[in-house]
Design an enzyme around this catalytic site. Structure first.
Site, short mmCIF file in Angstrom:
data_model
loop_
_atom_site.label_atom_id
_atom_site.label_comp_id
_atom_site.label_asym_id
_atom_site.label_seq_id
_atom_site.Cartn_x
_atom_site.Cartn_y
_atom_site.Cartn_z
N ASP A 270 2.05 -1.92 -4.40
CA ASP A 270 0.65 -1.50 -4.33
C ASP A 270 -0.11 -2.31 -5.38
O ASP A 270 0.48 -3.01 -6.20
CB ASP A 270 0.52 0.01 -4.57
CG ASP A 270 -0.65 0.61 -3.79
OD1 ASP A 270 -0.45 1.55 -3.02
OD2 ASP A 270 -1.81 0.13 -3.97
N GLY B 100 -0.41 5.05 -1.16
CA GLY B 100 -1.44 5.81 -0.44
C GLY B 100 -0.88 7.02 0.28
O GLY B 100 0.29 7.38 0.13
N GLN B 101 -1.76 7.67 1.06
CA GLN B 101 -1.39 8.92 1.72
C GLN B 101 -0.18 8.74 2.65
O GLN B 101 0.75 9.54 2.62
CB GLN B 101 -2.58 9.47 2.53
CG GLN B 101 -2.31 10.87 3.09
CD GLN B 101 -3.26 11.26 4.23
OE1 GLN B 101 -4.02 10.44 4.73
NE2 GLN B 101 -3.21 12.51 4.63
N ARG C 267 -1.69 -1.18 -7.86
CA ARG C 267 -1.40 -0.62 -9.19
C ARG C 267 -0.25 0.37 -9.06
O ARG C 267 0.05 0.81 -7.95
CB ARG C 267 -2.62 0.13 -9.75
CG ARG C 267 -3.70 -0.75 -10.31
CD ARG C 267 -4.79 0.06 -11.03
NE ARG C 267 -5.47 0.98 -10.12
CZ ARG C 267 -6.52 0.65 -9.37
NH1 ARG C 267 -7.02 -0.56 -9.42
NH2 ARG C 267 -7.08 1.53 -8.55
N GLY D 77 0.84 -1.20 0.00
CA GLY D 77 0.00 0.00 0.00
C GLY D 77 0.87 1.24 0.00
O GLY D 77 0.55 2.25 0.64
N TYR E 218 -15.00 0.37 9.57
CA TYR E 218 -13.56 0.61 9.66
C TYR E 218 -13.08 0.41 11.10
O TYR E 218 -12.09 -0.29 11.35
CB TYR E 218 -13.30 2.04 9.20
CG TYR E 218 -11.88 2.51 9.27
CD1 TYR E 218 -10.89 1.93 8.49
CD2 TYR E 218 -11.52 3.56 10.12
CE1 TYR E 218 -9.59 2.39 8.55
CE2 TYR E 218 -10.22 4.02 10.17
CZ TYR E 218 -9.26 3.44 9.39
OH TYR E 218 -7.97 3.90 9.45
N1 SER Z 1 -8.27 9.33 9.16
C1 SER Z 1 -9.03 8.12 9.25
C2 SER Z 1 -10.38 8.27 8.72
O1 SER Z 1 -10.91 9.36 8.80
C3 SER Z 1 -9.10 7.68 10.68
O2 SER Z 1 -8.16 6.70 10.92
O3 SER Z 1 -10.95 7.34 8.27
#
Ligand code: SER
Length: 314
Positions: A35, A12-13, A37, A9, A143
């Protein structure tokens, strides 16, 4: 012998900046970015890069064997807002990628794992201010449920199989070099872009929504810091609370106005308001500070100056 690292990954950010910092610290050839891609040119062209699906155990295993990997940083995940739109896939990706890496460590194929957790492990019944390391945890988002379950499994694999897994509960992360994707705290990144481009921003959270936040430089420092700490100092093997600053949309807007006086903010809360309301407003991270020497450098003022400097050059 040098440490060989695999970042899953990496585009990503967090992965983008982590890849650059790890390449500086460990040597470009020793840090394999991967990653699903080739999503980010800097990451792909600045050193070794492999395409990998975090859900494919065999692919990860063969990468680890091919590059003789010692440490894995597993940064692939669906964030809070995106996960609410696709719960089944979020659960699959967030949990099974973790199991793959934990099982590879259990099998002796890697020595150390970094896995990010989040303030999302907390929920509406958690004490909101100075949320303690150990407290009520009843996450109400997909999440958050995946991150809390992941924490339990990390601790289990450490206690039962001796797996050296290390984790941090990141607050909202703010960065200029690569955009966030699908988080509830992302407004605190968008607001800087819009302040520079349009001098106005419509916020998807209400003005008094206070959340814990951190500048990416500090988050990367914490990530590498916990991975380099002597094993006996990492006493918590679920995940560490981590904090730098807390603010509301109103407060960050006022800070931006000091640099861009014409800047105006308006509020139009959407489904993400409920997610934000279920999370802590501030975090007690004294365990991380005591156990492995964590400290932050950036407050809101310093971060705002740095963000606006970098973004206006960009
Ligand atoms: N920054 C994340 C989110 O907003 C929290 O872990 O999903």
């Amino acid at each position: 012998m040098s440490t060989k690292i695999l970042i899953i990954g990496a585009c990503g950010q967090i992965g983008t900046e982590l890849t650059q910092k790890l390449r500086q610290a460990y040597g470009t050839e020793n840090v394999i970015a991967s990653d699903i891609r080739k999503l980010n040119t800097d990451v792909v062209t600045s050193g070794p890069f492999e395409v990998v699906n975090a859900l494919d155990y065999n692919q990860i295993e063969s990468l680890i064997e091919k590059h003789q990997i010692d440490e894995v940083y597993l940064m692939a995940a669906l964030l809070s807002a995106t996960a609410e739109k696709n719960p089944a896939f979020a659960w699959d990706l967030n949990m099974n990628s973790l199991f793959h890496v934990l099982n590879l460590a259990k099998a002796g194929k890697i020595k150390k794992i970094f896995w990010p957790s989040s303030i999302a492990v907390f929920g509406p019944t958690t004490p909101k201010e100075q949320t303690p390391q150990y407290t009520i945890m009843e996450p109400s988002t997909v999440y958050g449920i995946s991150k809390q379950s992941g924490e339990r499994w990390c601790e289990y694999y450490h206690n039962i199989y001796g797996v050296d897994v290390r984790s941090i509960r990141y607050p909202g992360l703010i960065s200029w070099s690569s955009p966030p994707g699908g988080g509830t705290t992302d407004y605190a990144v968008d607001i800087y872009y819009k302040a520079l481009e349009d001098k106005k921003y419509e916020c998807f959270l209400s003005e008094e929504t206070k959340m814990p936040m951190m500048y990416m430089d500090d988050a990367i420092k914490a990530t590498i810091g916990i991975m380099q700490a002597p094993s006996e100092n990492v006493k918590i093997r679920s995940s560490y609370n981590l904090a730098a600053m807390s603010f509301t949309p109103k407060v960050i807007a006022a800070e931006i106005k000091k640099h861009i006086p014409e800047f105006e903010i308006t509020y139009a809360p959407d489904f993400r308001q409920k997610i934000a309301d279920s999370w802590p407003a501030s975090i007690d991270d004294s365990a991380a500070r005591a156990d492995w020497g964590w400290s932050h450098e950036f407050d809101l003022e310093k971060m705002t100056t740095d963000m606006l400097n970098h973004l206006s050059k960009k």
